[in-house]
Design a protein around this motif. Structure first.
Motif, mmCIF file in Angstrom:
data_model
loop_
_atom_site.group_PDB
_atom_site.id
_atom_site.type_symbol
_atom_site.label_atom_id
_atom_site.label_comp_id
_atom_site.label_asym_id
_atom_site.label_seq_id
_atom_site.Cartn_x
_atom_site.Cartn_y
_atom_site.Cartn_z
ATOM 1 N N ASN A 20 19.768 23.253 -11.399
ATOM 2 C CA ASN A 20 18.462 23.218 -10.737
ATOM 3 C C ASN A 20 18.525 22.253 -9.564
ATOM 4 O O ASN A 20 18.513 21.034 -9.742
ATOM 5 C CB ASN A 20 17.382 22.787 -11.738
ATOM 6 N N ILE A 21 18.606 22.797 -8.353
ATOM 7 C CA ILE A 21 18.715 21.928 -7.174
ATOM 8 C C ILE A 21 17.348 21.544 -6.637
ATOM 9 O O ILE A 21 17.260 20.848 -5.622
ATOM 10 C CB ILE A 21 19.561 22.599 -6.072
ATOM 11 N N SER A 22 16.276 21.985 -7.287
ATOM 12 C CA SER A 22 14.919 21.567 -6.889
ATOM 13 C C SER A 22 14.352 20.532 -7.851
ATOM 14 O O SER A 22 13.150 20.302 -7.886
ATOM 15 C CB SER A 22 13.983 22.780 -6.829
ATOM 16 N N GLU A 23 15.217 19.918 -8.624
ATOM 17 C CA GLU A 23 14.749 18.964 -9.623
ATOM 18 C C GLU A 23 14.021 17.790 -8.971
ATOM 19 O O GLU A 23 12.978 17.347 -9.446
ATOM 20 C CB GLU A 23 15.936 18.476 -10.454
ATOM 21 N N GLU A 78 16.193 38.442 -0.442
ATOM 22 C CA GLU A 78 16.858 37.494 0.441
ATOM 23 C C GLU A 78 15.874 36.375 0.741
ATOM 24 O O GLU A 78 14.669 36.623 0.887
ATOM 25 C CB GLU A 78 17.288 38.165 1.746
ATOM 26 N N ILE A 79 16.379 35.165 0.822
ATOM 27 C CA ILE A 79 15.516 34.026 1.144
ATOM 28 C C ILE A 79 16.042 33.341 2.399
ATOM 29 O O ILE A 79 17.226 33.424 2.728
ATOM 30 C CB ILE A 79 15.430 33.016 -0.016
ATOM 31 N N GLU A 80 15.112 32.685 3.103
ATOM 32 C CA GLU A 80 15.453 31.939 4.306
ATOM 33 C C GLU A 80 14.756 30.591 4.203
ATOM 34 O O GLU A 80 13.541 30.538 4.004
ATOM 35 C CB GLU A 80 14.984 32.722 5.535
ATOM 36 N N ILE A 81 15.511 29.519 4.293
ATOM 37 C CA ILE A 81 14.989 28.175 4.045
ATOM 38 C C ILE A 81 14.673 27.485 5.367
ATOM 39 O O ILE A 81 15.469 27.515 6.316
ATOM 40 C CB ILE A 81 15.995 27.337 3.235
ATOM 41 N N GLU A 82 13.480 26.847 5.420
ATOM 42 C CA GLU A 82 13.070 26.100 6.610
ATOM 43 C C GLU A 82 13.178 24.595 6.397
ATOM 44 O O GLU A 82 13.736 23.873 7.199
ATOM 45 C CB GLU A 82 11.629 26.462 6.995
ATOM 46 N N THR A 83 12.620 24.133 5.270
ATOM 47 C CA THR A 83 12.624 22.686 4.999
ATOM 48 C C THR A 83 12.418 22.480 3.504
ATOM 49 O O THR A 83 12.449 23.436 2.725
ATOM 50 C CB THR A 83 11.518 21.981 5.821
ATOM 51 N N VAL A 84 12.213 21.241 3.108
ATOM 52 C CA VAL A 84 12.008 20.918 1.697
ATOM 53 C C VAL A 84 10.788 20.015 1.574
ATOM 54 O O VAL A 84 10.498 19.218 2.480
ATOM 55 C CB VAL A 84 13.271 20.224 1.111
ATOM 56 N N ASP A 85 10.022 20.164 0.495
ATOM 57 C CA ASP A 85 8.838 19.324 0.321
ATOM 58 C C ASP A 85 9.168 18.088 -0.509
ATOM 59 O O ASP A 85 10.313 17.892 -0.947
ATOM 60 C CB ASP A 85 7.677 20.120 -0.298
ATOM 61 N N LYS A 86 8.165 17.258 -0.756
ATOM 62 C CA LYS A 86 8.399 15.971 -1.418
ATOM 63 C C LYS A 86 8.808 16.109 -2.874
ATOM 64 O O LYS A 86 9.401 15.194 -3.444
ATOM 65 C CB LYS A 86 7.138 15.105 -1.315
ATOM 66 N N SER A 87 8.473 17.244 -3.498
ATOM 67 C CA SER A 87 8.804 17.411 -4.913
ATOM 68 C C SER A 87 10.131 18.128 -5.129
ATOM 69 O O SER A 87 10.534 18.361 -6.267
ATOM 70 C CB SER A 87 7.692 18.200 -5.617
ATOM 71 N N GLY A 88 10.819 18.506 -4.053
ATOM 72 C CA GLY A 88 12.102 19.182 -4.188
ATOM 73 C C GLY A 88 12.021 20.676 -4.003
ATOM 74 O O GLY A 88 13.041 21.365 -4.080
ATOM 75 N N GLY A 89 10.837 21.208 -3.769
ATOM 76 C CA GLY A 89 10.695 22.641 -3.516
ATOM 77 C C GLY A 89 11.135 22.979 -2.108
ATOM 78 O O GLY A 89 10.886 22.234 -1.163
ATOM 79 N N PHE A 90 11.811 24.109 -1.969
ATOM 80 C CA PHE A 90 12.261 24.555 -0.648
ATOM 81 C C PHE A 90 11.173 25.432 -0.025
ATOM 82 O O PHE A 90 10.641 26.333 -0.676
ATOM 83 C CB PHE A 90 13.563 25.340 -0.759
ATOM 84 N N ILE A 91 10.867 25.168 1.232
ATOM 85 C CA ILE A 91 9.844 25.931 1.952
ATOM 86 C C ILE A 91 10.558 26.935 2.838
ATOM 87 O O ILE A 91 11.485 26.565 3.578
ATOM 88 C CB ILE A 91 8.949 25.008 2.784
#
Length: 904
Positions: A496-499, A582-595
């Protein structure tokens, strides 16, 4: 006396049987020893055959078995200790042909030495013997008998024997009928040897007879079944097809590659074929045998199970013997009708979720109801068992790739009642594709599931049960999947890389370089929040759709979903759950979720789809920087126009939006509109931006009065213990200066007990603890927020990565903060104002502006991409170009080392 010969024990002895008694009673037997002759004795397990014993017996067998014999007893012997069968010494003939004379004439018996005076008949027999001896017939053949090995015990290497002869017809003679479905057969092997084997007739089981096991009484119809087979097959020539061993049923995960050799089998399973047909079919048709379901697999190659089912149907309709108490039924395989639940037995739908190796959910096309279904008569591997976990994942993935999002046809076969920890479940046959393939059959054939062994009287089963058994036999024969004996390691749990945010951040640059990344939606937490699996890297992450805000969904029973929160979650679940995306990543939030973005079928943007359905709104602050921002705004406009979801009551707002759009246009110049403003906040995170308050309105005066009342109201207000602010909610928040102000919640973290807020009257942002937040009293909500988000018209500051960026921000603050400015609105982008700022106290030139001053200082560039309305203001554009050219000429700011402009 006349009786029928049923068995020839040797060349000089037979077992005879009379006619059946009343009501089909099994007739009595008696043994006849032919007088005055002796034939070679067959061997046993403890002694070998005497020379010519088999040939002598065969001569008498082929002449007598199944025929009426007229015999005369000259002497009766006492019964044996083992049975009470009468024994006689005498003579017999068939149609006037004396058996003893025929044996002597062909040399298959010898006369005994007589202890009486010879009669004329004795002399004739002696002459026959002498003629056979002179001709070298039978036992008098000078060359001796054919050399052969007779193996009275089962083959030592049972698996090797069945592998060599499986399915091949072998000539044989039925030597014993133990019960109606168990025979002892002498196989006449092609090399001349004889091999005795025990054979269970494939596909059927008869009731136990009294001689099946010592000390056990016969079961109902057991003796009748035995007599049925004896009267047709005992000592008859047959063809035997060996098919399997009893241990070769599906026993997944029981053997490994290093397992020791199995012990010799005590019986084979096979077909016993007489010229009149397969005895199994006749037994079933007579109602003397029941079908053994798990033999369906081994019979599939011969089409045997279909014929047995047809025979069973005939027996049931006639209510013959074992089926006397069975009501006639059109069913041929025992499939029961499902218990009534008000739902149709058959329906069509779309697979929405794969739960496990044998359970899926299907959305009924007609009712829209989601129904969780168990595959009939199918048992998948269990994830909880380490030995099965690998194949459980393989089976689940097989079903996901074959079925998820696909149209299927469902037939509810039966309903399994609640039992212990298992809930009630609808058991169904699922078919898909143009060929209506049964997915359970495909799953089993690949060795990714096994077939449930139902009780004989259990009619709740798949209508394709025989095909499922055949599929399992194929998987077993070819050692596929769970039948391979291979011990596969249990799959590792994905990382889990969004931990946490610190764990997620290092992955951002790599994801951005990859662009679109193949993934699988593992779980849908809310309309815009997904758990994503990256199969290639065995990683999971949380993906939040950028640019939108979906209504919040309740996480437990004590919470309440926001309007359309549940609908948004259900839409996302049905549309994207377990799909290849398919996913495309822009940034990450403070809790580890990818936006970022999620794409289905290459081109369907999930965020746009949700907005179009009215199940999410555009979040302007984050959407404007996205490449698909226009799609989002267009989708929202369509949802408003069609009054979908969140916009079901949208009328007045739509009219206002249309008016603004008409006034503003796409790229044309706006009418000059000077306003007095002050810059109330400057932001440098996530790009440069600022907020202004418009002074020449009644709002500022109203705000001053409101803030006086506001301060008095909240100065002594007590915390609300249970208050948990939600995103988008208006609250009262305490700023770092100790005063209370109106604010709007941007994000809320119940875990950290804090919220990110924007102060709506000043534009600045802060993170505030829940203890410093209060619900906003309704009386303070009437006045709109006085802060307006703004950006500079026509220009953009230097890139934030540039060393001149801090200088540019400081210069903007120096020119603007604390001053009363005049601004012209050059363009409106939703709520965002594009402003040309002017300070009348420092420069009264008509085209002078702070925008141009920043260009003149070499701290900004003309924004040709972001300001598509630039060409509508040619005179201002000329002024801006002059300013930037002066900066280049004098080597100011970013042009300190030459005439180099940033890539626009």
């Amino acid at each position: 006396m006349s009786m029928k010969a049923v068995t020839v024990l040797s060349g000089d002895s037979l077992i005879l049987r009379g006619r059946p008694g009343p009501e089909g009673q099994v007739p009595k037997e008696r043994i006849l020893y032919l007088a005055d002759v002796v034939a070679p004795k067959p061997g046993t397990q403890t002694r070998e055959d005497e020379p010519w014993a088999f040939e002598s017996r065969e001569f008498l067998r082929t002449h007598t078995v199944g025929k009426e014999i007229n015999f005369t007893s000259t002497h009766s012997l006492p019964p044996s200790e083992r049975d009470d069968i009468p024994r006689d010494i005498g003579s017999g003939d068939i149609g006037g042909v004396d058996l003893t004379s025929e044996l002597l004439r062909n040399g298959w018996a010898k006369l005994k030495e007589l202890k009486r005076d010879p009669t004329e008949d004795d002399q004739k027999k002696k002459d026959l013997e002498n003629e056979a001896k002179a001709a070298g017939k039978g036992v008098w053949n000078p060359h001796g008998p054919q050399a052969r090995a007779v193996n009275y015990t089962m083959p030592t290497d049972s698996y090797g024997f069945i592998s060599e002869w499986k399915g091949k017809p072998i000539d044989g003679i039925v030597e014993q009928v133990k019960d109606g479905s168990t025979l002892r057969v002498r196989l006449l092997m092609p090399d001349g040897d004889h091999q005795f084997v025990n054979v269970a007739v494939a596909g059927v089981r008869c009731a136990r007879s009294s001689t099946s096991k010592q000390g056990e009484t016969a079961e109902p119809w057991g003796e009748e079944a035995k007599f049925f087979v004896e009267s047709r097959l005992l000592q008859r020539a047959v063809k035997v097809q060996l098919l399997s061993l009893p241990s070769m049923t599906a026993t997944p995960f029981q053997t490994g590659p290093n397992a020791s050799a199995p012990p010799p089998a005590s019986i084979f399973i096979g077909n016993v074929l007489h010229p009149a047909g397969n005895v199994a079919e006749h037994l079933v048709a007579a109602g003397l045998a029941r079908i053994v379901d798990w033999h369906a697999g081994m019979l599939s190659a011969f089409g045997g199970m279909e014929r047995l089912r047809a025979a069973e149907k005939v027996a049931k309709e006639k209510r013959a013997c074992l089926y006397a108490a069975t009501a006639p039924s059109a069913k041929t395989n025992g499939a029961a009708a499902p218990a009534g639940k008000g739902d149709s037995q058959s329906f069509e739908g779309v697979v929405s979720r794969v739960w496990s190796a044998d359970q899926i959910s299907v959305i009924d096309r007609d009712t829209g109801k989601e129904r969780r279904l168990q595959l009939s008569s199918t048992r998948g591997p269990r994830v909880s068992d380490p030995k099965q976990a690998y194949y459980a994942n393989e089976a689940r993935e097989f079903l996901r790739k074959r079925l998820i999002g696909k149209h299927v046809k469902v037939h509810i076969d039966f309903i399994r009642p609640k039992e212990g920890e298992f809930d009630e479940r609808e058991c169904a046959t699922i078919r898909y594709g143009g060929h209506n393939a049964n997915v359970a059959e495909q799953l089993i054939e690949k060795g990714l599931a096994s077939v449930v062994r139902h009780r004989q009287d259990d009619e709740n089963r798949s209508p394709d049960y025989d095909k499922l058994m055949a599929a399992e036999q194929t998987a077993l024969t070819e050692t596929r999947g769970i039948h391979s004996g291979k011990e596969q390691p249990a799959p590792k749990a994905p990382l889990n890389i969004s931990e946490t945010s610190s764990r997620a951040t290092p992955f951002i640059n790599g994801f951005k370089r990859q662009g679109r990344i193949p993934a699988v939606v593992d779980y849908v937490a809310a309309g815009s929040r997904f758990k994503i699996l990256l199969p290639k890297d065995n990683q999971v992450l949380t993906l939040v759709l950028g640019g939108i805000r979906a209504p919040r969904t309740a996480r437990n029973a004590s919470e309440k979903s926001e309007p359309f929160g549940q609908e948004a979650a259900e839409y996302a679940t049905r549309r994207y759950m377990q799909r290849d995306v398919e996913i495309e990543i822009e940034t990450v939030d403070k809790s580890g979720g990818f936006i970022g973005a999620l794409y289905l079928n290459k081109n369907e943007n999930a965020a746009v789809a949700l907005v179009k359905e009215g199940l999410a709104s555009v979040h302007s602050y984050s959407a404007d920087s996205l490449p698909w921002a226009k799609q989002l705004y267009d989708a929202e406009a369509e949802a408003k126009r069609e009054q979908r979801g969140l916009w079901k009551d949208y009328e007045e707002q739509e009219a206002k939006a249309a008016e603004v759009e008409q006034t503003n246009g796409d790229a044309g110049p706006l009418k000059t509109e000077y306003i007095d403003v002050i810059v109330s906040d400057v932001r440098t995170t996530n790009g440069f931006g600022f907020s202004v308050q418009i002074l020449n309105t009644e709002g500022i005066a109203s705000l001053e009065k409101l803030m006086r009342d506001f301060s008095l109201h909240y100065r002594s207000s007590a915390p609300v213990p249970s208050f948990t602010p939600r995103s988008g909610e208006l609250v009262s928040a305490k700023f770092s200066d100790g005063s209370w102000y109106r604010a709007k919640v941007r994000r809320s973290s119940p875990v950290k007990k804090e919220a990110e807020v924007t102060f709506i009257d000043y534009g600045n942002q802060d993170t505030v603890a829940f203890t410093n937040l209060r619900p906003l009293d309704p009386k303070f909500k009437s006045l709109p927020g006085q802060a307006h988000d703004a950006r500079l018209s026509f220009i953009k500051l230097v890139n934030p990565d540039s060393e001149y960026y801090p200088e540019a921000v400081d210069r903007f603050r120096q020119l603007c903060e604390g001053r009363k400015l005049v601004a012209n609105i050059d363009h409106r982008e939703g709520p965002l104002l594009h402003l040309r700022l002017m300070d009348p106290t420092t420069n009264t030139e008509p085209l002078a502006s702070i925008n141009a001053d920043l260009l003149r200082d070499g701290l900004a560039l003309i924004d040709r991409k972001g300001c598509h309305y630039l060409s509508s203001y040619p005179t201002i554009e000329k002024k801006l170009r002059e300013s930037i050219n002066l900066a280049k000429r004098e080597r100011l700011g970013m042009f300190e080392f030459g005439d180099v402009e940033e890539d626009e």
